[in-house]
Design a protein around this motif. Structure first.
Motif, PDB file in Angstrom:
ATOM      1  N   ARG A  59     -13.245 -88.484 -68.322  1.00  0.00           N
ATOM      2  CA  ARG A  59     -12.820 -89.675 -67.592  1.00  0.00           C
ATOM      3  C   ARG A  59     -13.984 -90.571 -67.177  1.00  0.00           C
ATOM      4  NH1 ARG A  59      -8.669 -86.506 -63.454  1.00  0.00           N
ATOM      5  NH2 ARG A  59      -7.272 -85.689 -65.059  1.00  0.00           N
ATOM      6  N   GLY A  60     -15.107 -89.968 -66.795  1.00  0.00           N
ATOM      7  CA  GLY A  60     -16.220 -90.750 -66.255  1.00  0.00           C
ATOM      8  C   GLY A  60     -16.702 -91.864 -67.168  1.00  0.00           C
ATOM      9  N   PRO A  61     -17.085 -91.559 -68.413  1.00  0.00           N
ATOM     10  CA  PRO A  61     -17.587 -92.617 -69.301  1.00  0.00           C
ATOM     11  C   PRO A  61     -16.572 -93.715 -69.569  1.00  0.00           C
ATOM     12  CG  PRO A  61     -18.203 -90.456 -70.133  1.00  0.00           C
ATOM     13  CD  PRO A  61     -17.231 -90.224 -69.019  1.00  0.00           C
ATOM     14  N   ALA A  62     -15.276 -93.353 -69.611  1.00  0.00           N
ATOM     15  CA  ALA A  62     -14.248 -94.351 -69.902  1.00  0.00           C
ATOM     16  C   ALA A  62     -14.064 -95.330 -68.753  1.00  0.00           C
ATOM     17  CB  ALA A  62     -12.919 -93.653 -70.208  1.00  0.00           C
ATOM     18  N   LEU A  63     -14.381 -94.897 -67.532  1.00  0.00           N
ATOM     19  CA  LEU A  63     -14.132 -95.732 -66.352  1.00  0.00           C
ATOM     20  C   LEU A  63     -15.326 -96.613 -65.973  1.00  0.00           C
ATOM     21  CD1 LEU A  63     -12.261 -93.057 -64.223  1.00  0.00           C
ATOM     22  CD2 LEU A  63     -11.271 -95.121 -65.242  1.00  0.00           C
ATOM     23  N   ARG A  64     -16.493 -96.323 -66.530  1.00  0.00           N
ATOM     24  CA  ARG A  64     -17.707 -97.113 -66.261  1.00  0.00           C
ATOM     25  C   ARG A  64     -17.960 -97.304 -64.756  1.00  0.00           C
ATOM     26  NH1 ARG A  64     -17.996-102.469 -69.694  1.00  0.00           N
ATOM     27  NH2 ARG A  64     -15.885-102.730 -68.895  1.00  0.00           N
ATOM     28  N   PRO A  65     -18.084 -96.232 -63.995  1.00  0.00           N
ATOM     29  CA  PRO A  65     -18.355 -96.380 -62.560  1.00  0.00           C
ATOM     30  C   PRO A  65     -19.771 -96.879 -62.304  1.00  0.00           C
ATOM     31  CG  PRO A  65     -18.548 -94.089 -63.185  1.00  0.00           C
ATOM     32  CD  PRO A  65     -18.046 -94.818 -64.410  1.00  0.00           C
ATOM     33  N   ASP A  66     -19.980 -97.415 -61.112  1.00  0.00           N
ATOM     34  CA  ASP A  66     -21.330 -97.811 -60.681  1.00  0.00           C
ATOM     35  C   ASP A  66     -22.052 -96.647 -60.027  1.00  0.00           C
ATOM     36  OD1 ASP A  66     -21.058-100.617 -61.384  1.00  0.00           O
ATOM     37  OD2 ASP A  66     -19.680-100.766 -59.690  1.00  0.00           O
ATOM     38  N   VAL A  67     -21.292 -95.713 -59.443  1.00  0.00           N
ATOM     39  CA  VAL A  67     -21.846 -94.529 -58.783  1.00  0.00           C
ATOM     40  C   VAL A  67     -20.907 -93.358 -59.044  1.00  0.00           C
ATOM     41  CG1 VAL A  67     -22.458 -93.445 -56.578  1.00  0.00           C
ATOM     42  CG2 VAL A  67     -22.973 -95.858 -56.948  1.00  0.00           C
ATOM     43  N   ALA A  68     -21.468 -92.183 -59.307  1.00  0.00           N
ATOM     44  CA  ALA A  68     -20.677 -90.959 -59.417  1.00  0.00           C
ATOM     45  C   ALA A  68     -21.071 -90.026 -58.288  1.00  0.00           C
ATOM     46  CB  ALA A  68     -20.905 -90.285 -60.769  1.00  0.00           C
ATOM     47  N   ILE A  69     -20.085 -89.556 -57.525  1.00  0.00           N
ATOM     48  CA  ILE A  69     -20.309 -88.552 -56.483  1.00  0.00           C
ATOM     49  C   ILE A  69     -19.843 -87.223 -57.043  1.00  0.00           C
ATOM     50  CG2 ILE A  69     -19.748 -87.803 -54.148  1.00  0.00           C
ATOM     51  CD1 ILE A  69     -19.299 -90.680 -53.365  1.00  0.00           C
ATOM     52  N   LEU A  70     -20.755 -86.278 -57.198  1.00  0.00           N
ATOM     53  CA  LEU A  70     -20.485 -85.045 -57.933  1.00  0.00           C
ATOM     54  C   LEU A  70     -20.710 -83.819 -57.055  1.00  0.00           C
ATOM     55  CD1 LEU A  70     -22.485 -85.959 -61.183  1.00  0.00           C
ATOM     56  CD2 LEU A  70     -20.069 -86.456 -60.687  1.00  0.00           C
ATOM     57  N   ASP A  71     -19.672 -83.003 -56.913  1.00  0.00           N
ATOM     58  CA  ASP A  71     -19.811 -81.715 -56.239  1.00  0.00           C
ATOM     59  C   ASP A  71     -20.670 -80.810 -57.118  1.00  0.00           C
ATOM     60  OD1 ASP A  71     -19.514 -79.579 -54.555  1.00  0.00           O
ATOM     61  OD2 ASP A  71     -17.445 -79.144 -55.109  1.00  0.00           O
ATOM     62  N   ILE A  72     -21.584 -80.068 -56.530  1.00  0.00           N
ATOM     63  CA  ILE A  72     -22.475 -79.223 -57.322  1.00  0.00           C
ATOM     64  C   ILE A  72     -21.757 -77.974 -57.829  1.00  0.00           C
ATOM     65  CG2 ILE A  72     -24.460 -77.666 -57.133  1.00  0.00           C
ATOM     66  CD1 ILE A  72     -25.997 -79.793 -55.789  1.00  0.00           C
ATOM     67  N   ARG A  73     -20.941 -77.356 -56.988  1.00  0.00           N
ATOM     68  CA  ARG A  73     -20.287 -76.105 -57.376  1.00  0.00           C
ATOM     69  C   ARG A  73     -18.869 -76.383 -57.867  1.00  0.00           C
ATOM     70  NH1 ARG A  73     -23.371 -71.748 -55.548  1.00  0.00           N
ATOM     71  NH2 ARG A  73     -25.011 -72.344 -54.077  1.00  0.00           N
ATOM     72  N   LEU A  74     -18.598 -76.024 -59.121  1.00  0.00           N
ATOM     73  CA  LEU A  74     -17.304 -76.285 -59.741  1.00  0.00           C
ATOM     74  C   LEU A  74     -16.775 -75.011 -60.389  1.00  0.00           C
ATOM     75  CD1 LEU A  74     -18.298 -79.614 -61.521  1.00  0.00           C
ATOM     76  CD2 LEU A  74     -16.857 -79.428 -59.479  1.00  0.00           C
ATOM     77  N   PRO A  75     -15.449 -74.922 -60.593  1.00  0.00           N
ATOM     78  CA  PRO A  75     -14.893 -73.703 -61.173  1.00  0.00           C
ATOM     79  C   PRO A  75     -15.256 -73.493 -62.641  1.00  0.00           C
ATOM     80  CG  PRO A  75     -13.177 -75.373 -60.881  1.00  0.00           C
ATOM     81  CD  PRO A  75     -14.399 -75.873 -60.164  1.00  0.00           C
ATOM     82  N   ASP A  76     -15.473 -74.565 -63.383  1.00  0.00           N
ATOM     83  CA  ASP A  76     -15.725 -74.432 -64.822  1.00  0.00           C
ATOM     84  C   ASP A  76     -17.134 -74.803 -65.236  1.00  0.00           C
ATOM     85  OD1 ASP A  76     -15.401 -77.167 -64.270  1.00  0.00           O
ATOM     86  OD2 ASP A  76     -14.753 -77.584 -66.324  1.00  0.00           O
ATOM     87  N   SER A  77     -17.911 -75.354 -64.321  1.00  0.00           N
ATOM     88  CA  SER A  77     -19.252 -75.830 -64.674  1.00  0.00           C
ATOM     89  C   SER A  77     -20.026 -76.035 -63.372  1.00  0.00           C
ATOM     90  CB  SER A  77     -19.150 -77.135 -65.478  1.00  0.00           C
ATOM     91  OG  SER A  77     -20.424 -77.613 -65.817  1.00  0.00           O
ATOM     92  N   ASP A  78     -20.891 -77.011 -63.357  1.00  0.00           N
ATOM     93  CA  ASP A  78     -21.566 -77.400 -62.121  1.00  0.00           C
ATOM     94  C   ASP A  78     -21.886 -78.888 -62.187  1.00  0.00           C
ATOM     95  OD1 ASP A  78     -24.623 -77.781 -62.911  1.00  0.00           O
ATOM     96  OD2 ASP A  78     -23.894 -76.001 -63.946  1.00  0.00           O
ATOM     97  N   GLY A  79     -21.997 -79.496 -61.019  1.00  0.00           N
ATOM     98  CA  GLY A  79     -22.213 -80.929 -60.964  1.00  0.00           C
ATOM     99  C   GLY A  79     -23.528 -81.370 -61.562  1.00  0.00           C
ATOM    100  N   ILE A  80     -24.517 -80.500 -61.571  1.00  0.00           N
ATOM    101  CA  ILE A  80     -25.822 -80.860 -62.122  1.00  0.00           C
ATOM    102  C   ILE A  80     -25.725 -81.023 -63.636  1.00  0.00           C
ATOM    103  CG2 ILE A  80     -28.178 -80.035 -62.472  1.00  0.00           C
ATOM    104  CD1 ILE A  80     -27.917 -78.697 -59.672  1.00  0.00           C
ATOM    105  N   THR A  81     -24.998 -80.113 -64.289  1.00  0.00           N
ATOM    106  CA  THR A  81     -24.774 -80.247 -65.727  1.00  0.00           C
ATOM    107  C   THR A  81     -23.991 -81.518 -66.028  1.00  0.00           C
ATOM    108  OG1 THR A  81     -24.805 -77.854 -66.052  1.00  0.00           O
ATOM    109  CG2 THR A  81     -23.711 -79.174 -67.751  1.00  0.00           C
ATOM    110  N   VAL A  82     -22.973 -81.791 -65.215  1.00  0.00           N
ATOM    111  CA  VAL A  82     -22.182 -83.004 -65.398  1.00  0.00           C
ATOM    112  C   VAL A  82     -23.061 -84.240 -65.217  1.00  0.00           C
ATOM    113  CG1 VAL A  82     -20.264 -84.388 -64.496  1.00  0.00           C
ATOM    114  CG2 VAL A  82     -20.023 -81.905 -64.714  1.00  0.00           C
ATOM    115  N   CYS A  83     -23.939 -84.220 -64.217  1.00  0.00           N
ATOM    116  CA  CYS A  83     -24.865 -85.330 -63.989  1.00  0.00           C
ATOM    117  C   CYS A  83     -25.717 -85.571 -65.224  1.00  0.00           C
ATOM    118  CB  CYS A  83     -25.752 -85.023 -62.774  1.00  0.00           C
ATOM    119  SG  CYS A  83     -27.125 -86.178 -62.517  1.00  0.00           S
ATOM    120  N   ARG A  84     -26.283 -84.511 -65.766  1.00  0.00           N
ATOM    121  CA  ARG A  84     -27.158 -84.641 -66.939  1.00  0.00           C
ATOM    122  C   ARG A  84     -26.383 -85.200 -68.139  1.00  0.00           C
ATOM    123  NH1 ARG A  84     -28.606 -79.851 -66.897  1.00  0.00           N
ATOM    124  NH2 ARG A  84     -30.510 -80.074 -65.692  1.00  0.00           N
ATOM    125  N   GLU A  85     -25.159 -84.703 -68.345  1.00  0.00           N
ATOM    126  CA  GLU A  85     -24.364 -85.141 -69.487  1.00  0.00           C
ATOM    127  C   GLU A  85     -23.900 -86.594 -69.325  1.00  0.00           C
ATOM    128  OE1 GLU A  85     -23.674 -83.594 -72.369  1.00  0.00           O
ATOM    129  OE2 GLU A  85     -25.050 -82.029 -71.730  1.00  0.00           O
TER     130      GLU A  85
END
Length: 240
Positions: A59-85
């Motif tokens: 969803r993130g790339p399709a929405l073109r946000p100006d800022v992403a607020i990302l929780d670090i601890r996730l059930p399937d991954s982590d916010g740091i990996t999501v940030c990098r990707e």
């Protein structure tokens, strides 16, 4: 986890435009609270949410946000990996990491992933709003006390050997090593210029080349490497 689709580079945001925010947190009550808090601001709009890393990368790339607020601890991954990707496809996207834990390892990982900020969930609502505006404007929002503690820990006895073997340092000139050391000491461009008898413009150009050689985008990332380099015994080198 599927890779997000490449997206054209974001256009610069004008100072008076609405800040489009994307939320990632696995707790619905947290997302709802953040949504209500941010949407109440006249210059902010929550354009999308995700409960998992996989959803965020779709969803993130399709929405073109100006800022992403990302929780670090996730059930399937982590916010740091999501940030990098996310930033691999949207390099200009500021990511604000949100966590319940004051974790030095997570802070270091967030910095090296290119995050613009790192805040605890205990933060006041007004301070979070200020943090979103700060990173949306292109500035970093990293707590000075936490960052200082991280740098101190990095200079501990166990960090030297890894830094000494870091291949990124071998490509630096003596001048660039000097500047890297001074960045690690927290000096501004002007202060570095005075210390090395260089113009501020020359320092800025040297830092741009330095960041490129190190493979990082942010000054704070270079400061982390500098902390390790200093412990490894680097003296900044002596210019010819």
């Amino acid at each position: 986890m599927p890779d997000p689709q490449p997206h054209p580079q974001q256009q610069p945001r004008s100072a008076d435009s609405t800040i489009r925010v994307f939320l990632l947190d696995d707790h619905e009550v947290v997302r709802r609270g953040l949504h209500d808090l941010l949407d109440a601001e006249p210059d902010m709009e929550v354009v999308g949410e995700a409960a998992t890393g996989e959803q965020a990368l779709i969803r993130g790339p399709a929405l073109r946000p100006d800022v992403a607020i990302l929780d670090i601890r996730l059930p399937d991954s982590d916010g740091i990996t999501v940030c990098r990707e996310l930033r691999s496809h949207m390099p200009e996207l500021p990511c604000l990491m949100l966590t319940s834990f004051d974790d030095d390892d997570a802070l270091l990982d967030a910095i090296m992933a290119g995050a613009s900020g790192y805040v605890l969930k205990q933060i006041k609502g007004s301070d979070l709003i200020s943090a979103v505006r700060t990173v949306a404007s292109g500035q970093s929002m990293l707590d000075p006390a936490t960052t200082a503690r991280l740098m101190s820990n990095l200079r501990g006895p166990d960090t030297g050997s890894a830094a000494a073997e870091d291949p990124r340092l071998t490509g630096l000139s003596a001048r660039e090593r000097e500047i890297l050391t001074l960045i690690g000491e927290g000096l501004t461009n002007r202060q570095i210029g005075k210390r090395l008898y260089l113009s501020e413009k020359t320092v800025k150009n040297n830092i741009s080349r330095l960041l490129s050689k190190l493979g990082v985008e942010r000054r704070i990332q270079a400061a982390v490497i500098a902390a390790q380099f200093t412990q490894a015994g680097g003296d900044g080198g002596n210019p010819d």
